[in-house]
Design an enzyme around this catalytic site. Structure first.
Site, PDB file in Angstrom:
ATOM      1  N   ILE A  95       0.858  -1.182   0.000  1.00 42.15           N
ATOM      2  CA  ILE A  95       0.000   0.000   0.000  1.00 42.15           C
ATOM      3  C   ILE A  95       0.893   1.230   0.000  1.00 42.15           C
ATOM      4  O   ILE A  95       1.502   1.575   1.009  1.00 42.15           O
ATOM      5  CB  ILE A  95      -0.932   0.006   1.220  1.00 42.15           C
ATOM      6  CG1 ILE A  95      -1.841  -1.225   1.210  1.00 42.15           C
ATOM      7  CG2 ILE A  95      -1.770   1.288   1.250  1.00 42.15           C
ATOM      8  CD1 ILE A  95      -2.687  -1.374   2.460  1.00 42.15           C
ATOM      9  N   GLY A  96       1.022   1.865  -1.162  1.00 40.14           N
ATOM     10  CA  GLY A  96       1.806   3.090  -1.265  1.00 40.14           C
ATOM     11  C   GLY A  96       3.156   2.884  -1.930  1.00 40.14           C
ATOM     12  O   GLY A  96       4.014   2.176  -1.401  1.00 40.14           O
ATOM     13  N   ARG A 138       8.882   6.247  -1.240  1.00 39.74           N
ATOM     14  CA  ARG A 138      10.288   5.838  -1.335  1.00 39.74           C
ATOM     15  C   ARG A 138      10.481   4.465  -0.713  1.00 39.74           C
ATOM     16  O   ARG A 138      11.166   3.604  -1.260  1.00 39.74           O
ATOM     17  CB  ARG A 138      11.187   6.845  -0.609  1.00 39.74           C
ATOM     18  CG  ARG A 138      11.341   8.191  -1.273  1.00 39.74           C
ATOM     19  CD  ARG A 138      12.335   9.025  -0.487  1.00 39.74           C
ATOM     20  NE  ARG A 138      12.440  10.383  -0.989  1.00 39.74           N
ATOM     21  CZ  ARG A 138      11.679  11.379  -0.572  1.00 39.74           C
ATOM     22  NH1 ARG A 138      10.771  11.174   0.365  1.00 39.74           N
ATOM     23  NH2 ARG A 138      11.827  12.590  -1.078  1.00 39.74           N
ATOM     24  N   ASP A 180      -1.802   2.313  -5.170  1.00 34.58           N
ATOM     25  CA  ASP A 180      -1.389   3.692  -4.967  1.00 34.58           C
ATOM     26  C   ASP A 180      -2.172   4.550  -5.956  1.00 34.58           C
ATOM     27  O   ASP A 180      -2.038   4.371  -7.174  1.00 34.58           O
ATOM     28  CB  ASP A 180       0.119   3.860  -5.210  1.00 34.58           C
ATOM     29  CG  ASP A 180       0.627   5.242  -4.802  1.00 34.58           C
ATOM     30  OD1 ASP A 180      -0.013   6.249  -5.193  1.00 34.58           O
ATOM     31  OD2 ASP A 180       1.642   5.321  -4.102  1.00 34.58           O
ATOM     32  N   ALA A 188       4.874   2.534   8.549  1.00 38.37           N
ATOM     33  CA  ALA A 188       4.663   3.898   8.050  1.00 38.37           C
ATOM     34  C   ALA A 188       4.324   4.838   9.201  1.00 38.37           C
ATOM     35  O   ALA A 188       5.212   5.404   9.840  1.00 38.37           O
ATOM     36  CB  ALA A 188       3.575   3.895   6.981  1.00 38.37           C
ATOM     37  N   ARG A 189       3.045   4.980   9.491  1.00 32.39           N
ATOM     38  CA  ARG A 189       2.587   5.789  10.609  1.00 32.39           C
ATOM     39  C   ARG A 189       1.402   5.079  11.254  1.00 32.39           C
ATOM     40  O   ARG A 189       0.551   4.508  10.568  1.00 32.39           O
ATOM     41  CB  ARG A 189       2.163   7.194  10.159  1.00 32.39           C
ATOM     42  CG  ARG A 189       3.323   8.096   9.742  1.00 32.39           C
ATOM     43  CD  ARG A 189       4.168   8.511  10.949  1.00 32.39           C
ATOM     44  NE  ARG A 189       5.233   9.438  10.593  1.00 32.39           N
ATOM     45  CZ  ARG A 189       6.466   9.099  10.273  1.00 32.39           C
ATOM     46  NH1 ARG A 189       6.802   7.806  10.226  1.00 32.39           N
ATOM     47  NH2 ARG A 189       7.376  10.010   9.982  1.00 32.39           N
ATOM     48  N   ASP A 216       5.613  -1.604  13.830  1.00 32.57           N
ATOM     49  CA  ASP A 216       6.734  -0.786  14.300  1.00 32.57           C
ATOM     50  C   ASP A 216       6.257   0.604  14.669  1.00 32.57           C
ATOM     51  O   ASP A 216       6.987   1.356  15.312  1.00 32.57           O
ATOM     52  CB  ASP A 216       7.821  -0.705  13.229  1.00 32.57           C
ATOM     53  CG  ASP A 216       9.094  -0.048  13.741  1.00 32.57           C
ATOM     54  OD1 ASP A 216       9.617  -0.508  14.778  1.00 32.57           O
ATOM     55  OD2 ASP A 216       9.545   0.941  13.131  1.00 32.57           O
ATOM     56  N   GLU A 231       1.595   6.458  20.207  1.00 30.40           N
ATOM     57  CA  GLU A 231       2.950   5.907  20.237  1.00 30.40           C
ATOM     58  C   GLU A 231       3.720   6.519  21.404  1.00 30.40           C
ATOM     59  O   GLU A 231       3.954   7.732  21.390  1.00 30.40           O
ATOM     60  CB  GLU A 231       3.659   6.215  18.919  1.00 30.40           C
ATOM     61  CG  GLU A 231       4.894   5.378  18.678  1.00 30.40           C
ATOM     62  CD  GLU A 231       5.436   5.566  17.260  1.00 30.40           C
ATOM     63  OE1 GLU A 231       5.466   4.574  16.518  1.00 30.40           O
ATOM     64  OE2 GLU A 231       5.811   6.705  16.935  1.00 30.40           O
ATOM     65  N   HIS A 286       9.352   1.530  17.074  1.00 27.27           N
ATOM     66  CA  HIS A 286       9.737   2.475  16.022  1.00 27.27           C
ATOM     67  C   HIS A 286      11.245   2.368  15.725  1.00 27.27           C
ATOM     68  O   HIS A 286      11.971   3.364  15.752  1.00 27.27           O
ATOM     69  CB  HIS A 286       9.371   3.904  16.436  1.00 27.27           C
ATOM     70  CG  HIS A 286       9.089   4.799  15.266  1.00 27.27           C
ATOM     71  ND1 HIS A 286       8.073   5.720  15.259  1.00 27.27           N
ATOM     72  CD2 HIS A 286       9.699   4.920  14.053  1.00 27.27           C
ATOM     73  CE1 HIS A 286       8.067   6.368  14.100  1.00 27.27           C
ATOM     74  NE2 HIS A 286       9.046   5.897  13.353  1.00 27.27           N
ATOM     75  N   ALA A 300      12.435   0.554  12.870  1.00 30.28           N
ATOM     76  CA  ALA A 300      12.707   0.150  11.490  1.00 30.28           C
ATOM     77  C   ALA A 300      13.606   1.146  10.766  1.00 30.28           C
ATOM     78  O   ALA A 300      14.403   0.771   9.906  1.00 30.28           O
ATOM     79  CB  ALA A 300      11.391  -0.024  10.722  1.00 30.28           C
TER      80      ALA A 300
END
Length: 335
Positions: free
Chosen positions: A161-162, A165, A185, A245-246, A269, A274, A293, A295
């Site tokens: 998904i996406g 980069r 995407d 990602a987020r 992650d 968070e 977090h 990665a």
């Protein structure tokens, strides 16, 4: 080269020697007059007024205070912000952007360790390593159903998904393996997907058909809770969701319900909030691999970020355009 321009560090001092170990720092100081003992933590500090007034380059990183319009008033000679982190969304608020200032970031270098982490987790989830590990640990004996038709990585569908980069680096790292990789995407067309070596998929179809789904979309208003209860319900039984990602892209409450039921698995992650609240079941569920977090770039991987910014400074000083300039027009749809 002409006389070295003046530059300043603005970041968490703890990270400075990791970002710029001695050899990288020496290369930086060949290009700019910069003092590693002077690190900006507050643009309003009267003790650094003269240093700010003379600085042409700002080398920033995690822990840098926001570069607001008032901060820029104290930096009248500033030519470029060289950011050793990834996103600059929180670094430079909207009123802080000036068209005469180049902003470049190390997001491309930071994408590699995230992609490597993701690849590792895809391979491990395909082998159902968590279940085997837990049984082995609990019984000190091999699982009776160690050889099963539903595990393995040959032909397994991985949904990305996406095409960020990081998403693109994950696709690149997956090429040598026997996966069936599909992409969703909204900003990539069929030709773009073909160039990446993957097939485009409708979002819901990707979720419903993928054994492993990896999230690499940016955090925007449109992607908040992109994966909600209804979309989580589309995942096949036993599927694994990987989020590097987020946390805001996934509805944590809905995900927790699915994971508590044991129907799916997750590698997280990033989370929302968070860290997670105390007592969250996600800390202890056997079908969840939860990391704090990590990665992105850590330890000696930070060196890559410093090297990238040294090279960006070299290009700017030679009159060439930087390779990793942040495009303000694209900021809303990127990480």
């Amino acid at each position: 080269m002409p006389d070295r321009p003046r530059a300043l560090f603005a970041l968490d001092p703890h990270n400075l020697p990791l970002l710029f170990p001695p050899d990288v720092l020496a290369r930086l100081r060949e290009l700019a007059d910069i003092d590693p003992a002077l690190v900006v933590r507050d643009f309003e500090d009267p003790g650094i007024r003269d240093a700010l007034a003379g600085a042409e380059f700002l080398v920033t990183g995690w822990g840098c205070p926001p570069i607001t319009a008032p901060a820029l008033e104290r930096l009248p000679r500033l030519r470029a912000v060289l950011h050793t982190g990834g996103t600059v969304k929180g670094l430079i608020p909207g009123e802080g952007w000036r068209h005469d200032i180049v902003v470049t970031s190390a997001a491309a270098a930071n994408a590699l360790p995230v992609a490597e982490y993701t690849l590792a987790m895809i391979l491990l989830m395909g082998k159902d390593v968590l279940t085997a590990r837990d049984h082995y640990r609990a019984t000190e004996a091999f699982p009776p159903n160690l050889v099963r038709a539903d595990i393995g990585n040959v032909g397994r569908r991985v949904g990305i998904i996406g095409a960020s980069r990081i998403g693109r680096r994950v696709i690149e790292l997956l090429r040598p393996f026997d996966f069936d990789v599909v992409l969703h995407d909204p900003y990539v067309d069929e030709a773009g997907a073909a160039a990446l070596g993957v097939r485009l998929s409708d979002f819901d179809a990707l979720l419903a058909s993928s054994a492993i789904v990896s999230v690499h979309a940016p955090a925007t208003a449109e992607t908040h809770h992109l994966i909600d209860a209804a979309r989580l319900a589309l995942l096949p039984d036993g599927a694994a969701l990987i989020n590097t990602a987020r946390g805001s892209l996934v509805d944590t409450e809905a995900l927790t319900r699915e994971l508590v039921s044991g129907r799916i698995r997750a590698v997280l992650d990033v989370t929302e909030p968070e860290p997670l609240s105390a007592g969250s079941p996600l800390y202890r569920l056997p079908n969840v691999f939860l990391t704090p977090h990590v990665a992105g770039s850590l330890g000696n991987e930070l060196r890559r970020l410093g090297v990238l910014m040294v090279e960006e400074l070299r290009r700017i000083r030679s009159g060439a355009p930087p390779e990793h300039r942040v495009d303000l027009a694209q900021l809303e749809i990127t990480a």
